[in-house]
Write a protein that holds these residues in place. Structure first.
Motif, mmCIF file in Angstrom:
data_model
loop_
_atom_site.group_PDB
_atom_site.id
_atom_site.type_symbol
_atom_site.label_atom_id
_atom_site.label_comp_id
_atom_site.label_asym_id
_atom_site.label_seq_id
_atom_site.Cartn_x
_atom_site.Cartn_y
_atom_site.Cartn_z
ATOM 1 N N SER A 207 14.283 8.299 1.926
ATOM 2 C CA SER A 207 13.837 8.544 0.555
ATOM 3 C C SER A 207 14.866 9.369 -0.211
ATOM 4 O O SER A 207 15.190 9.075 -1.371
ATOM 5 C CB SER A 207 12.488 9.270 0.568
ATOM 6 O OG SER A 207 12.111 9.645 -0.730
ATOM 7 N N CYS A 210 17.687 7.238 -1.162
ATOM 8 C CA CYS A 210 17.322 6.283 -2.230
ATOM 9 C C CYS A 210 17.024 6.971 -3.558
ATOM 10 O O CYS A 210 16.608 6.297 -4.510
ATOM 11 C CB CYS A 210 16.114 5.467 -1.805
ATOM 12 S SG CYS A 210 16.411 4.335 -0.432
ATOM 13 N N GLY A 212 14.752 9.539 -3.912
ATOM 14 C CA GLY A 212 13.399 10.057 -3.951
ATOM 15 C C GLY A 212 13.374 11.560 -4.126
ATOM 16 O O GLY A 212 14.414 12.239 -4.045
ATOM 17 N N GLY A 297 11.934 -2.455 -6.707
ATOM 18 C CA GLY A 297 11.912 -1.009 -6.554
ATOM 19 C C GLY A 297 13.297 -0.425 -6.400
ATOM 20 O O GLY A 297 13.617 0.631 -6.977
ATOM 21 N N TRP A 298 14.152 -1.089 -5.627
ATOM 22 C CA TRP A 298 15.519 -0.608 -5.422
ATOM 23 C C TRP A 298 16.300 -0.596 -6.734
ATOM 24 O O TRP A 298 17.019 0.366 -7.030
ATOM 25 C CB TRP A 298 16.213 -1.501 -4.393
ATOM 26 C CG TRP A 298 17.692 -1.230 -4.262
ATOM 27 C CD1 TRP A 298 18.711 -1.948 -4.803
ATOM 28 C CD2 TRP A 298 18.291 -0.152 -3.539
ATOM 29 N NE1 TRP A 298 19.922 -1.402 -4.467
ATOM 30 C CE2 TRP A 298 19.688 -0.284 -3.681
ATOM 31 C CE3 TRP A 298 17.790 0.899 -2.788
ATOM 32 C CZ2 TRP A 298 20.592 0.601 -3.109
ATOM 33 C CZ3 TRP A 298 18.684 1.787 -2.204
ATOM 34 C CH2 TRP A 298 20.067 1.637 -2.361
ATOM 35 N N ARG A 300 15.210 -0.129 -9.626
ATOM 36 C CA ARG A 300 14.658 0.859 -10.553
ATOM 37 C C ARG A 300 14.567 2.259 -9.948
ATOM 38 O O ARG A 300 13.920 3.134 -10.505
ATOM 39 C CB ARG A 300 13.253 0.409 -11.003
ATOM 40 C CG ARG A 300 13.266 -0.818 -11.904
ATOM 41 C CD ARG A 300 11.904 -1.483 -11.962
ATOM 42 N NE ARG A 300 11.870 -2.598 -12.878
ATOM 43 C CZ ARG A 300 12.375 -3.805 -12.606
ATOM 44 N NH1 ARG A 300 12.946 -4.039 -11.435
ATOM 45 N NH2 ARG A 300 12.319 -4.785 -13.506
ATOM 46 N N ARG A 301 15.224 2.459 -8.818
ATOM 47 C CA ARG A 301 15.080 3.740 -8.119
ATOM 48 C C ARG A 301 15.612 4.922 -8.912
ATOM 49 O O ARG A 301 15.184 6.058 -8.702
ATOM 50 C CB ARG A 301 15.781 3.675 -6.766
ATOM 51 C CG ARG A 301 17.289 3.568 -6.841
ATOM 52 C CD ARG A 301 17.886 3.264 -5.475
ATOM 53 N NE ARG A 301 19.343 3.286 -5.496
ATOM 54 C CZ ARG A 301 20.098 2.301 -5.956
ATOM 55 N NH1 ARG A 301 19.526 1.205 -6.439
ATOM 56 N NH2 ARG A 301 21.423 2.401 -5.943
ATOM 57 N N LYS A 302 16.526 4.659 -9.862
ATOM 58 C CA LYS A 302 17.052 5.754 -10.678
ATOM 59 C C LYS A 302 16.166 6.055 -11.879
ATOM 60 O O LYS A 302 16.337 7.079 -12.529
ATOM 61 C CB LYS A 302 18.466 5.418 -11.144
ATOM 62 C CG LYS A 302 19.467 5.307 -10.002
ATOM 63 C CD LYS A 302 20.877 5.006 -10.507
ATOM 64 C CE LYS A 302 21.870 4.904 -9.354
ATOM 65 N NZ LYS A 302 23.235 4.592 -9.816
ATOM 66 N N PRO A 305 11.564 8.789 -9.394
ATOM 67 C CA PRO A 305 11.629 9.110 -7.954
ATOM 68 C C PRO A 305 10.553 8.411 -7.135
ATOM 69 O O PRO A 305 10.648 8.382 -5.907
ATOM 70 C CB PRO A 305 11.460 10.626 -7.922
ATOM 71 C CG PRO A 305 10.784 10.980 -9.206
ATOM 72 C CD PRO A 305 11.288 9.984 -10.215
ATOM 73 N N PHE A 307 10.010 5.344 -6.791
ATOM 74 C CA PHE A 307 10.550 4.175 -6.097
ATOM 75 C C PHE A 307 11.341 4.588 -4.864
ATOM 76 O O PHE A 307 11.235 3.967 -3.811
ATOM 77 C CB PHE A 307 11.399 3.348 -7.054
ATOM 78 C CG PHE A 307 10.630 2.816 -8.223
ATOM 79 C CD1 PHE A 307 9.624 1.889 -8.035
ATOM 80 C CD2 PHE A 307 10.889 3.265 -9.508
ATOM 81 C CE1 PHE A 307 8.901 1.401 -9.109
ATOM 82 C CE2 PHE A 307 10.167 2.790 -10.587
ATOM 83 C CZ PHE A 307 9.170 1.854 -10.394
ATOM 84 N N GLY A 308 12.157 5.623 -4.986
ATOM 85 C CA GLY A 308 12.871 6.125 -3.826
ATOM 86 C C GLY A 308 11.922 6.616 -2.749
ATOM 87 O O GLY A 308 12.169 6.427 -1.553
ATOM 88 N N LEU A 311 10.405 3.462 -1.109
ATOM 89 C CA LEU A 311 11.425 2.770 -0.328
ATOM 90 C C LEU A 311 11.714 3.514 0.972
ATOM 91 O O LEU A 311 11.875 2.905 2.041
ATOM 92 C CB LEU A 311 12.707 2.618 -1.149
ATOM 93 C CG LEU A 311 12.649 1.613 -2.313
ATOM 94 C CD1 LEU A 311 13.889 1.749 -3.189
ATOM 95 C CD2 LEU A 311 12.521 0.188 -1.792
#
Length: 567
Positions: A207, A210, A212, A297-298, A300-302, A305, A307-308, A311
């Motif tokens: 996380s 990624c 998170g 999700g990947w 939009r991870r930025k 948090p 999504f991170g 993931l």
């Protein structure tokens, strides 16, 4: 709370689409509990793990010893003690039977769905939360483990609770939530040793990578939090250390942790990618939507948090468990709630974007996965209807019809109303199929499951013949549980003769090749009672067992050497 794309939460401001939270909770909880409990009392325990947990619970209750678990009158050091305590509560409510010992897992699975529903509402919005709870409630692997008298559904609840606490702590400071985290972590350790903390660490590591949240690390109250966890974990661990003279840790740590991590024990090895392949099969139809959800999700991870965090929860345990040599699909169970949350988010996001799923990256493959796997499953069910015993043919045909209709309706609703309406069709068809499996298919298999049949018949003959039940080479835990009390397990003819001399008369299930060997033994009198044929699910084959009464012969000849058949 960290900002989420307004597109995802727009539906929460639409009064026409609101549902009262209480109604949602009742829907999710009632659906999950119904599927988890359906048929549990009519299906005997599955070898090998369920009878061991249930038998240990029965023996602890009978002895009044709440510290030292035993099965078949032998120490059972496989897992910590909490699951046995919880199962004792379950049997007090539901009875000393399969329904009672499975009650804890069923409740834990339903509670997990409710936690995911509540969390999804807070993180992703009302509609995504409801979908996440319903998706998890109808995921086949989650329902299956919630119907089993083992540790896995209970561990899933504690781990999901810990993840919920970490997310909330990443949003705000709260000593109460920190205390809840350490309490749940202690319960996870007391349920399955380090499995919970290790999975959480793997999730947090990926996380962080990624993008998170990590702010929860500063809010866990490290000064007193570990002490609270230790206060839950240490009392029993110290007690069992003293009672077992250290043997518990030789078995629980040396064998069930270190050896499982470094070698494939009990024929439970696996190929690279084991968890990916098995997860797709055991979590269908939701697994078909996961690749598209992971990619979305990947990408939009930025943006948030959340999504991170999800993931990391999905991928972290996957990487860790692929590195462990012993592989079983239920090890990955605590990650499936993150699947449900991410898939539910994607379904709502696609709906709100007004762009069809096939125009999302991997979205077209999701529809193809659904169609392909469903077609294969329908063909498999039709083939099973042809080869299955008569009692199961109708069930196979009905299940194939439900899957066919569900797949067709999915495509119709997908074309007419979009992925959200189509997802509701998948929820309904998955729930119906899972319900029929519990109340129809599994009970219909009972006559073919030999361990329970042998155990119950052994108990009847023991009473009728006034003989003591013992076991030789056919010693499945399900036989011991169905028998209702511990039974000596005897290896070798000389040991069998000694046992017969002590008890004067024994009743034992024998394999066909063992009977003539014992009949030639001059020190034993073997009387065949009946022959039982059934299916051994543990070995995946049909077996024949012969119930025999054995007495000592009046005239004892020269002692014969041990046979290599009974060993």
């Amino acid at each position: 709370m960290a900002a989420i794309d307004p597109m995802l939460l727009a539906t929460n401001d639409d009064p026409s689409r609101r549902t009262w939270p209480v109604r949602q909770a009742i829907l999710v909880g009632l659906l999950a509990l119904t599927l988890n409990l359906a048929g549990n009392g009519r299906v005997s325990l599955f070898d090998r793990d369920e009878p061991r947990y249930a038998g240990a619970t029965r023996e602890m209750r009978a002895s009044g010893d709440w510290v030292h678990p035993t099965f078949n009158a032998e120490p059972r050091y496989h897992k910590p003690v909490l699951i046995y305590w919880l199962m004792m509560v379950g049997t007090a409510v539901g009875g000393d039977n399969p329904f009672g010992v499975r009650l804890v897992s069923s409740l834990a699975g339903a509670a997990t769905c409710l936690v995911v529903w509540a969390w999804g509402r807070r993180m992703l919005g009302e509609r995504a939360g409801l979908l996440a709870g319903l998706i998890l409630a109808t995921a086949p692997i989650v329902v299956a483990e919630s119907k089993m008298a083992t540790t896995d559904a209970t561990l899933m609840l504690w781990v999901v609770g810990c993840q919920f606490c970490l997310w909330e702590l990443s949003q705000r400071q709260s000593w109460k939530i920190a205390a809840l985290f350490w309490t749940l972590l202690g319960l996870a350790i007391l349920t399955k040793s380090p499995a919970g903390p290790v999975l959480l660490f793997a999730s947090a590591a990926v996380s962080w990578w990624c993008g998170g949240p990590t702010s929860f690390l500063k809010r866990l109250h490290w000064r007193w939090g570990p002490l609270l966890c230790a206060a839950i974990v240490l009392p029993w661990n110290v007690a069992i250390l003293m009672r077992s003279h250290g043997e518990y840790y030789n078995v629980a740590v040396g064998y069930h942790i270190i050896r499982r991590a470094t070698s494939g024990i009990e024929e439970h090895g696996g190929f690279p990618g084991y968890y990916v392949v098995l997860s797709f099969l055991t979590c269908f139809p939701w697994s078909a939507l996961l690749p598209a959800a992971l990619y979305a999700g990947w990408s939009r991870r930025k943006e948030s948090p959340v999504f991170g965090f999800l993931l990391g929860w999905i991928v972290g345990p996957l990487i860790l468990l692929e590195c462990v040599r012993t592989k079983l699909i239920h090890y990955y169970l605590p990650a499936f709630p993150a699947w449900a949350l991410l898939i539910a988010w994607m379904v709502v996001a696609v709906t709100e974007s007004e762009i069809a799923l096939e125009y999302w990256k991997l979205g077209r493959h999701a529809v193809r996965f659904l169609r392909t796997i469903a077609t294969g499953a329908i063909a498999g069910l039709l083939a099973a209807a042809w080869f299955a015993p008569p009692e199961l043919r109708a069930a196979c045909l009905v299940l194939s019809a439900i899957m066919l209709v569900g797949t067709l309706l999915f495509h119709v609703h997908y074309k007419m109303g979009g992925i959200e309406r189509a997802t509701q069709v998948l929820i309904a068809s998955s729930a119906l199929m899972t319900l029929l499996l519990g109340v129809w298919v599994l009970p219909a298999l009972e006559p073919y499951r030999i361990s329970g049949v042998i155990g119950r018949r052994l108990a009847e003959l023991e009473s009728r013949e006034q003989a003591k039940a013992i076991l030789c080479t056919f010693d499945l835990p399900g036989v011991v549980y169905a028998l209702g009390h511990p039974a000596p397990i005897v290896r070798g003819i000389n040991k069998l003769v000694a046992q017969v001399d002590r008890d004067k008369k024994v009743i034992v299930p024998l394999r066909p090749q063992e009977v003539p060997v014992l009949q030639r033994e001059a020190r034993l009198d073997v009387e065949v009672q009946e022959t039982i044929r059934g299916y051994n699910l543990d070995k995946g084959r049909t077996e024949t067992l012969i119930m025999a009464v054995i007495r000592p012969r009046a005239t004892t000849l020269v002692k014969q050497p041990d046979s290599t058949i009974i060993r």
